[in-house]
Design an enzyme around this catalytic site. Sequence first.
Site, PDB file in Angstrom:
ATOM      1  CE1 TYR A 124      -4.755   4.424   9.136  1.00  0.00           C
ATOM      2  CE2 TYR A 124      -5.259   4.518  11.479  1.00  0.00           C
ATOM      3  CZ  TYR A 124      -4.502   4.028  10.433  1.00  0.00           C
ATOM      4  OH  TYR A 124      -3.488   3.123  10.688  1.00  0.00           O
ATOM      5  CE1 TYR A 138       0.178   3.140   7.785  1.00  0.00           C
ATOM      6  CE2 TYR A 138      -0.753   4.371   9.610  1.00  0.00           C
ATOM      7  CZ  TYR A 138      -0.791   3.297   8.740  1.00  0.00           C
ATOM      8  OH  TYR A 138      -1.804   2.366   8.841  1.00  0.00           O
ATOM      9  N   PRO A 167      -2.792   0.997  18.866  1.00  0.00           N
ATOM     10  CG  PRO A 167      -4.497  -0.544  18.514  1.00  0.00           C
ATOM     11  CD  PRO A 167      -3.833   0.267  19.570  1.00  0.00           C
ATOM     12  CE  LYS A 223       4.557   3.595  12.785  1.00  0.00           C
ATOM     13  NZ  LYS A 223       5.292   3.286  11.559  1.00  0.00           N
ATOM     14  CG  HIS A 264      -2.103  -0.858   1.111  1.00  0.00           C
ATOM     15  ND1 HIS A 264      -3.261  -0.651   1.817  1.00  0.00           N
ATOM     16  CD2 HIS A 264      -2.327  -1.951   0.347  1.00  0.00           C
ATOM     17  CE1 HIS A 264      -4.154  -1.570   1.494  1.00  0.00           C
ATOM     18  NE2 HIS A 264      -3.604  -2.382   0.612  1.00  0.00           N
TER      19      HIS A 264
HETATM   20  P1  FAS Z   1       3.484 -11.052  21.742  1.00  0.00           P
HETATM   21  O1  FAS Z   1       2.503 -10.728  22.830  1.00  0.00           O
HETATM   22  O2  FAS Z   1       3.009 -11.158  20.338  1.00  0.00           O
HETATM   23  O3  FAS Z   1       4.192 -12.454  22.052  1.00  0.00           O
HETATM   24  C1  FAS Z   1       4.561 -12.795  23.379  1.00  0.00           C
HETATM   25  C2  FAS Z   1       4.535 -14.306  23.482  1.00  0.00           C
HETATM   26  O4  FAS Z   1       5.007 -14.667  24.781  1.00  0.00           O
HETATM   27  C3  FAS Z   1       3.119 -14.869  23.348  1.00  0.00           C
HETATM   28  O5  FAS Z   1       3.099 -15.901  22.397  1.00  0.00           O
HETATM   29  C4  FAS Z   1       2.803 -15.367  24.761  1.00  0.00           C
HETATM   30  O6  FAS Z   1       1.984 -16.539  24.737  1.00  0.00           O
HETATM   31  C5  FAS Z   1       4.179 -15.683  25.297  1.00  0.00           C
HETATM   32  N1  FAS Z   1       4.248 -15.640  26.765  1.00  0.00           N
HETATM   33  C6  FAS Z   1       3.665 -14.746  27.600  1.00  0.00           C
HETATM   34  N2  FAS Z   1       3.966 -15.043  28.878  1.00  0.00           N
HETATM   35  C7  FAS Z   1       4.761 -16.147  28.839  1.00  0.00           C
HETATM   36  C8  FAS Z   1       5.389 -16.938  29.845  1.00  0.00           C
HETATM   37  N3  FAS Z   1       5.248 -16.636  31.134  1.00  0.00           N
HETATM   38  N4  FAS Z   1       6.121 -18.003  29.462  1.00  0.00           N
HETATM   39  C9  FAS Z   1       6.276 -18.290  28.132  1.00  0.00           C
HETATM   40  N5  FAS Z   1       5.703 -17.594  27.140  1.00  0.00           N
HETATM   41  C10 FAS Z   1       4.953 -16.531  27.506  1.00  0.00           C
HETATM   42  N6  FAS Z   1      -0.145  -4.088  16.815  1.00  0.00           N
HETATM   43  C11 FAS Z   1      -0.297  -3.459  15.632  1.00  0.00           C
HETATM   44  O7  FAS Z   1       0.682  -2.945  15.089  1.00  0.00           O
HETATM   45  N7  FAS Z   1      -1.548  -3.390  15.031  1.00  0.00           N
HETATM   46  C12 FAS Z   1      -2.646  -3.991  15.589  1.00  0.00           C
HETATM   47  O8  FAS Z   1      -3.741  -3.914  15.045  1.00  0.00           O
HETATM   48  C13 FAS Z   1      -2.518  -4.679  16.811  1.00  0.00           C
HETATM   49  N8  FAS Z   1      -3.586  -5.311  17.382  1.00  0.00           N
HETATM   50  C14 FAS Z   1      -3.406  -5.986  18.564  1.00  0.00           C
HETATM   51  C15 FAS Z   1      -4.488  -6.678  19.167  1.00  0.00           C
HETATM   52  C16 FAS Z   1      -4.315  -7.354  20.376  1.00  0.00           C
HETATM   53  C17 FAS Z   1      -5.486  -8.082  21.012  1.00  0.00           C
HETATM   54  C18 FAS Z   1      -3.064  -7.320  21.034  1.00  0.00           C
HETATM   55  C19 FAS Z   1      -2.881  -7.992  22.387  1.00  0.00           C
HETATM   56  C20 FAS Z   1      -1.988  -6.664  20.446  1.00  0.00           C
HETATM   57  C21 FAS Z   1      -2.158  -5.988  19.206  1.00  0.00           C
HETATM   58  N9  FAS Z   1      -1.094  -5.335  18.576  1.00  0.00           N
HETATM   59  C22 FAS Z   1      -1.232  -4.693  17.399  1.00  0.00           C
HETATM   60  C23 FAS Z   1       0.192  -5.335  19.156  1.00  0.00           C
HETATM   61  C24 FAS Z   1       0.851  -6.657  18.827  1.00  0.00           C
HETATM   62  O9  FAS Z   1       0.820  -6.879  17.447  1.00  0.00           O
HETATM   63  C25 FAS Z   1       2.230  -6.635  19.420  1.00  0.00           C
HETATM   64  O10 FAS Z   1       2.890  -5.418  19.182  1.00  0.00           O
HETATM   65  C26 FAS Z   1       3.075  -7.779  18.947  1.00  0.00           C
HETATM   66  O11 FAS Z   1       2.363  -8.970  19.139  1.00  0.00           O
HETATM   67  C27 FAS Z   1       4.368  -7.730  19.757  1.00  0.00           C
HETATM   68  O12 FAS Z   1       5.027  -8.933  19.581  1.00  0.00           O
HETATM   69  P2  FAS Z   1       5.800  -9.609  20.816  1.00  0.00           P
HETATM   70  O13 FAS Z   1       6.594  -8.580  21.512  1.00  0.00           O
HETATM   71  O14 FAS Z   1       6.442 -10.821  20.252  1.00  0.00           O
HETATM   72  O15 FAS Z   1       4.652  -9.996  21.877  1.00  0.00           O
HETATM   73  C1  PHB Z   2      -4.863  -3.805  10.905  1.00  0.00           C
HETATM   74  O1  PHB Z   2      -5.043  -4.009   9.685  1.00  0.00           O
HETATM   75  O2  PHB Z   2      -4.986  -4.713  11.758  1.00  0.00           O
HETATM   76  C2  PHB Z   2      -4.511  -2.418  11.376  1.00  0.00           C
HETATM   77  C3  PHB Z   2      -4.247  -1.431  10.442  1.00  0.00           C
HETATM   78  C4  PHB Z   2      -3.900  -0.163  10.882  1.00  0.00           C
HETATM   79  C5  PHB Z   2      -3.848   0.095  12.255  1.00  0.00           C
HETATM   80  C6  PHB Z   2      -4.129  -0.909  13.183  1.00  0.00           C
HETATM   81  C7  PHB Z   2      -4.465  -2.169  12.741  1.00  0.00           C
HETATM   82  O3  PHB Z   2      -3.522   1.342  12.693  1.00  0.00           O
END
Ligand code: FAS
Ligand code: PHB
Length: 390
Positions: free
Chosen positions: A201, A384, A292, A296, A72
């Site tokens: 957005y 962005y 979000p 990022k 994009h």
């Molecule tokens: P993660 O949370 O992905 O991974 C951590 C891992 O550690 C998990 O698999 C967990 O099971 C494991 N873990 C936790 N405790 C543990 C323990 N005690 N022992 C062993 N393992 C353990 N970011 C965006 O950019 N756009 C979005 O739209 C967006 N939506 C999101 C929606 C939700 C519901 C959440 C929670 C986050 C969202 N995020 C979004 C942010 C997300 O994408 C994070 O930035 C990304 O997963 C970060 O990756 P990690 O740091 O690897 O953490």
């Molecule tokens: C998504 O596609 O999940 C998405 C895109 C833009 C955002 C957050 C989430 O700012």
Amino acid sequence: MRTQVAIVGAGPAGLLLSHLLYLNGIDSVVVERRSRDHVEKRVRAGVLEQGTVDLLREIGLADRLDREGLVHRGIELLFDGGTHRIPMSDLTGGRAITIYGQQHVVRDLTEARLATGGQVFFEVDDVAVVDVGTAAPRLRFTVEGRQTELACDFVAGCDGSHGVSRSVLPASSRQLLERDYPFAWLGILAEVAPSSDELIYAYHERGFALHSLRSPTISRLYLQVDPDEDLANWPDHRIWDELGTRLAHGGWSLNEGPVLEKGITPMRSFVCEPMRFGRLFLAGDAAHIVPPTGAKGLNLAVHDVHVLADALTDHYRTGSEASLDAYSATCLRRVWRVQQFSWWMTSMLHRFPEHDAFEQNLQLSQLEYLVGSPAAATSLAENYVGLPWT
Ligand code: FAS
Ligand code: PHB
């Protein structure tokens, strides 16, 4: 058991770090609380910055991303019933974002790690990170009912915002900096063709909305809701009606379809400083959370582990600790740049319950300036798509 780097968490941060270390001849073991199936199916982020895509290509993990990802070159801002395109690639010398679900990134990283002999233990319980203040840190955990101890040189806490690693930092050695926002996002994944080629957005008097996508047949959309909103109050028809209202603009219609997944994500900004204690290094959501709105979270995790992998490689090759000592400060410079951008996008686009006409006019003025000034639009665009890694 013994390894060079013990990694807690098999999300994007932990898996990518393990692969980067492998490529540099450094041994690691990853321990993950959930099952492989759960981690690979968890629906979260969808936008990859240019730097993230460049890194995955550089390490040979972008074949499926290049086949299935959607490049994009702009996003749309919708306010006062009109859309305005921010031509991000035109404004940043060709840098772009790629739409590719986080679960696909995790699947690709898991397959690569296991195909190269990586040790990833899933469904691990009772992980404890011990002795990180000494030269002999260890992990203790239970896997398949067996209590196990993993001796290592370093521990990488990649266990997300609810993990155990951050709590290892003594309260006297860490500062937790945070903001909670007075709203959350209700997100859906729907089996329906996107209603727009690019992300929209929307700033609306009823609240923020976002139209995103995953593929030509899968849409991803979000609604601003109350911070304590109960998903039970949002049957699918209500979600579609509200999205249709907030995203409405001339000559456009919202495609509706079966909702495959829905959830509510709280909105907060959070940073743990420093991102290191002794031989424990925090990376990704274990160290920081961003709202979000700036897309990022995942990308910041990638930057952290790129810095950490380089620092650990430097250490093992030269014996120097300089890059390890600089890890936290190096990452925090980008963390705060991303925190500010995510806070700015969130503050501009959401309706705050305590806002009056004064603040709402400030928001509209900011939006009008953005779509009317190439300088303002360039500032949004370069943040962005992701500022170049220094
Ligand atoms: P993660 O949370 O992905 O991974 C951590 C891992 O550690 C998990 O698999 C967990 O099971 C494991 N873990 C936790 N405790 C543990 C323990 N005690 N022992 C062993 N393992 C353990 N970011 C965006 O950019 N756009 C979005 O739209 C967006 N939506 C999101 C929606 C939700 C519901 C959440 C929670 C986050 C969202 N995020 C979004 C942010 C997300 O994408 C994070 O930035 C990304 O997963 C970060 O990756 P990690 O740091 O690897 O953490
Ligand atoms: C998504 O596609 O999940 C998405 C895109 C833009 C955002 C957050 C989430 O700012």
